[in-house]
Design a protein around this motif. Structure first.
Motif, PDB file in Angstrom:
ATOM      1  N   GLU A 167     -32.425  42.357 -34.155  1.00  0.00           N
ATOM      2  CA  GLU A 167     -32.437  43.561 -34.988  1.00  0.00           C
ATOM      3  C   GLU A 167     -33.702  44.372 -34.733  1.00  0.00           C
ATOM      4  N   ARG A 168     -33.602  45.642 -35.062  1.00  0.00           N
ATOM      5  CA  ARG A 168     -34.771  46.510 -34.937  1.00  0.00           C
ATOM      6  C   ARG A 168     -35.810  46.089 -35.978  1.00  0.00           C
ATOM      7  N   GLU A 169     -37.039  45.898 -35.510  1.00  0.00           N
ATOM      8  CA  GLU A 169     -38.116  45.358 -36.338  1.00  0.00           C
ATOM      9  C   GLU A 169     -39.163  46.423 -36.619  1.00  0.00           C
ATOM     10  N   ALA A 170     -39.470  46.634 -37.887  1.00  0.00           N
ATOM     11  CA  ALA A 170     -40.532  47.568 -38.256  1.00  0.00           C
ATOM     12  C   ALA A 170     -41.885  46.932 -37.987  1.00  0.00           C
ATOM     13  N   LEU A 171     -42.772  47.680 -37.336  1.00  0.00           N
ATOM     14  CA  LEU A 171     -44.084  47.151 -36.967  1.00  0.00           C
ATOM     15  C   LEU A 171     -45.211  47.745 -37.796  1.00  0.00           C
ATOM     16  N   ALA A 172     -45.205  49.047 -37.949  1.00  0.00           N
ATOM     17  CA  ALA A 172     -46.313  49.716 -38.619  1.00  0.00           C
ATOM     18  C   ALA A 172     -45.879  51.109 -39.040  1.00  0.00           C
ATOM     19  N   VAL A 173     -46.549  51.626 -40.039  1.00  0.00           N
ATOM     20  CA  VAL A 173     -46.252  52.970 -40.532  1.00  0.00           C
ATOM     21  C   VAL A 173     -47.567  53.647 -40.906  1.00  0.00           C
ATOM     22  N   ASP A 215     -52.814  56.764 -44.544  1.00  0.00           N
ATOM     23  CA  ASP A 215     -52.590  55.405 -45.046  1.00  0.00           C
ATOM     24  C   ASP A 215     -51.664  54.658 -44.102  1.00  0.00           C
ATOM     25  N   THR A 216     -51.895  53.350 -43.995  1.00  0.00           N
ATOM     26  CA  THR A 216     -51.126  52.535 -43.065  1.00  0.00           C
ATOM     27  C   THR A 216     -50.672  51.235 -43.707  1.00  0.00           C
ATOM     28  N   THR A 217     -49.586  50.690 -43.174  1.00  0.00           N
ATOM     29  CA  THR A 217     -49.111  49.358 -43.527  1.00  0.00           C
ATOM     30  C   THR A 217     -48.568  48.724 -42.263  1.00  0.00           C
ATOM     31  N   TYR A 218     -48.783  47.409 -42.122  1.00  0.00           N
ATOM     32  CA  TYR A 218     -48.360  46.688 -40.926  1.00  0.00           C
ATOM     33  C   TYR A 218     -47.449  45.523 -41.287  1.00  0.00           C
ATOM     34  N   ALA A 219     -46.618  45.156 -40.331  1.00  0.00           N
ATOM     35  CA  ALA A 219     -45.883  43.909 -40.446  1.00  0.00           C
ATOM     36  C   ALA A 219     -46.871  42.758 -40.253  1.00  0.00           C
ATOM     37  N   ASP A 220     -46.656  41.679 -40.969  1.00  0.00           N
ATOM     38  CA  ASP A 220     -47.551  40.525 -40.850  1.00  0.00           C
ATOM     39  C   ASP A 220     -47.617  40.005 -39.413  1.00  0.00           C
ATOM     40  N   SER A 221     -46.518  40.148 -38.698  1.00  0.00           N
ATOM     41  CA  SER A 221     -46.443  39.587 -37.348  1.00  0.00           C
ATOM     42  C   SER A 221     -47.364  40.291 -36.356  1.00  0.00           C
ATOM     43  N   LYS A 232     -50.189  42.572 -37.543  1.00  0.00           N
ATOM     44  CA  LYS A 232     -51.312  43.263 -38.180  1.00  0.00           C
ATOM     45  C   LYS A 232     -52.665  42.899 -37.577  1.00  0.00           C
ATOM     46  N   ASP A 233     -52.768  41.743 -36.960  1.00  0.00           N
ATOM     47  CA  ASP A 233     -54.057  41.354 -36.373  1.00  0.00           C
ATOM     48  C   ASP A 233     -54.218  41.825 -34.932  1.00  0.00           C
ATOM     49  N   ARG A 234     -53.136  42.368 -34.340  1.00  0.00           N
ATOM     50  CA  ARG A 234     -53.176  42.732 -32.919  1.00  0.00           C
ATOM     51  C   ARG A 234     -52.835  44.195 -32.647  1.00  0.00           C
ATOM     52  N   PHE A 235     -52.113  44.816 -33.546  1.00  0.00           N
ATOM     53  CA  PHE A 235     -51.657  46.189 -33.326  1.00  0.00           C
ATOM     54  C   PHE A 235     -52.378  47.132 -34.277  1.00  0.00           C
ATOM     55  N   SER A 236     -52.594  48.352 -33.804  1.00  0.00           N
ATOM     56  CA  SER A 236     -53.252  49.361 -34.635  1.00  0.00           C
ATOM     57  C   SER A 236     -52.532  50.696 -34.489  1.00  0.00           C
ATOM     58  N   ILE A 237     -52.159  51.292 -35.610  1.00  0.00           N
ATOM     59  CA  ILE A 237     -51.467  52.574 -35.600  1.00  0.00           C
ATOM     60  C   ILE A 237     -52.456  53.672 -35.970  1.00  0.00           C
ATOM     61  N   SER A 238     -52.319  54.813 -35.318  1.00  0.00           N
ATOM     62  CA  SER A 238     -53.193  55.941 -35.635  1.00  0.00           C
ATOM     63  C   SER A 238     -52.441  57.248 -35.428  1.00  0.00           C
ATOM     64  N   LEU A 239     -53.025  58.317 -35.927  1.00  0.00           N
ATOM     65  CA  LEU A 239     -52.331  59.599 -35.910  1.00  0.00           C
ATOM     66  C   LEU A 239     -53.326  60.714 -35.633  1.00  0.00           C
ATOM     67  N   ASP A 240     -53.009  61.531 -34.656  1.00  0.00           N
ATOM     68  CA  ASP A 240     -53.781  62.750 -34.403  1.00  0.00           C
ATOM     69  C   ASP A 240     -53.026  63.878 -35.096  1.00  0.00           C
ATOM     70  N   ASN A 241     -53.479  64.241 -36.275  1.00  0.00           N
ATOM     71  CA  ASN A 241     -52.766  65.235 -37.071  1.00  0.00           C
ATOM     72  C   ASN A 241     -52.759  66.614 -36.417  1.00  0.00           C
ATOM     73  N   VAL A 298     -48.651  53.139 -48.712  1.00  0.00           N
ATOM     74  CA  VAL A 298     -49.550  52.037 -49.098  1.00  0.00           C
ATOM     75  C   VAL A 298     -48.716  50.861 -49.578  1.00  0.00           C
ATOM     76  N   ASN A 299     -48.907  49.709 -48.943  1.00  0.00           N
ATOM     77  CA  ASN A 299     -48.173  48.480 -49.277  1.00  0.00           C
ATOM     78  C   ASN A 299     -46.656  48.638 -49.140  1.00  0.00           C
ATOM     79  N   TRP A 300     -46.208  49.506 -48.308  1.00  0.00           N
ATOM     80  CA  TRP A 300     -44.786  49.731 -48.081  1.00  0.00           C
ATOM     81  C   TRP A 300     -44.528  49.933 -46.608  1.00  0.00           C
ATOM     82  N   LEU A 301     -43.696  49.054 -46.037  1.00  0.00           N
ATOM     83  CA  LEU A 301     -43.294  49.170 -44.641  1.00  0.00           C
ATOM     84  C   LEU A 301     -41.827  49.574 -44.621  1.00  0.00           C
ATOM     85  N   PRO A 302     -41.523  50.845 -44.442  1.00  0.00           N
ATOM     86  CA  PRO A 302     -40.146  51.326 -44.509  1.00  0.00           C
ATOM     87  C   PRO A 302     -39.264  50.716 -43.419  1.00  0.00           C
TER      88      PRO A 302
END
Length: 127
Positions: free
Chosen positions: A44-50, A56-62, A64-73, A106-110
């Protein structure tokens, strides 16, 4: 209409790092959230980060220690920095957006159903 285009995928070795990009074009709203997913064959399609437009960001536990999400607005580009990759990270990676949206992530991974725009995906293969 917003369009999303991913780039940065490829074939790497175990332990390598990779940065994926997701460029948004078309009309972009001031408030939105964007996320990264991946899908391996037969899974299945797996949510990683938002990340939302406030940063604000939230990560999947799988990941969160290796991946980093960022945004250039300013450029409407979202990134996923991935480190210490393993063969288990092999998948097609997708970015997605929900716009317009003022929801905080915050605290929500859609899940996939929360998004209304998707990119075509970029393949990441780790050997």
């Amino acid at each position: 209409q917003v369009q999303l285009v991913e780039s940065g995928g490829g074939s790497v070795q175990t332990g390598d790092s990779l940065r994926l990009s997701c460029a948004a074009s078309g009309y972009m709203y001031a408030y939105y959230f964007m996320g990264w997913f991946r899908q391996a064959p037969g899974k299945e399609r797996e949510a990683l980060a938002v990340i939302d437009s406030d940063g604000d960001t939230t990560y999947a536990d799988s990941v969160k220690d290796r991946f980093s999400i960022s945004l250039d607005n300013d450029k409407y580009i979202m990134y996923l920095e991935m480190t210490n990759l393993t063969p288990e990270d092999t998948a097609k990676y997708y970015c997605a957006a929900n716009a317009p949206s003022t929801r905080s992530v915050v605290n929500w991974l859609p899940g996939p159903d929360e998004y209304n725009v998707w990119g075509q995906g970029t393949q990441v293969t780790v050997s």
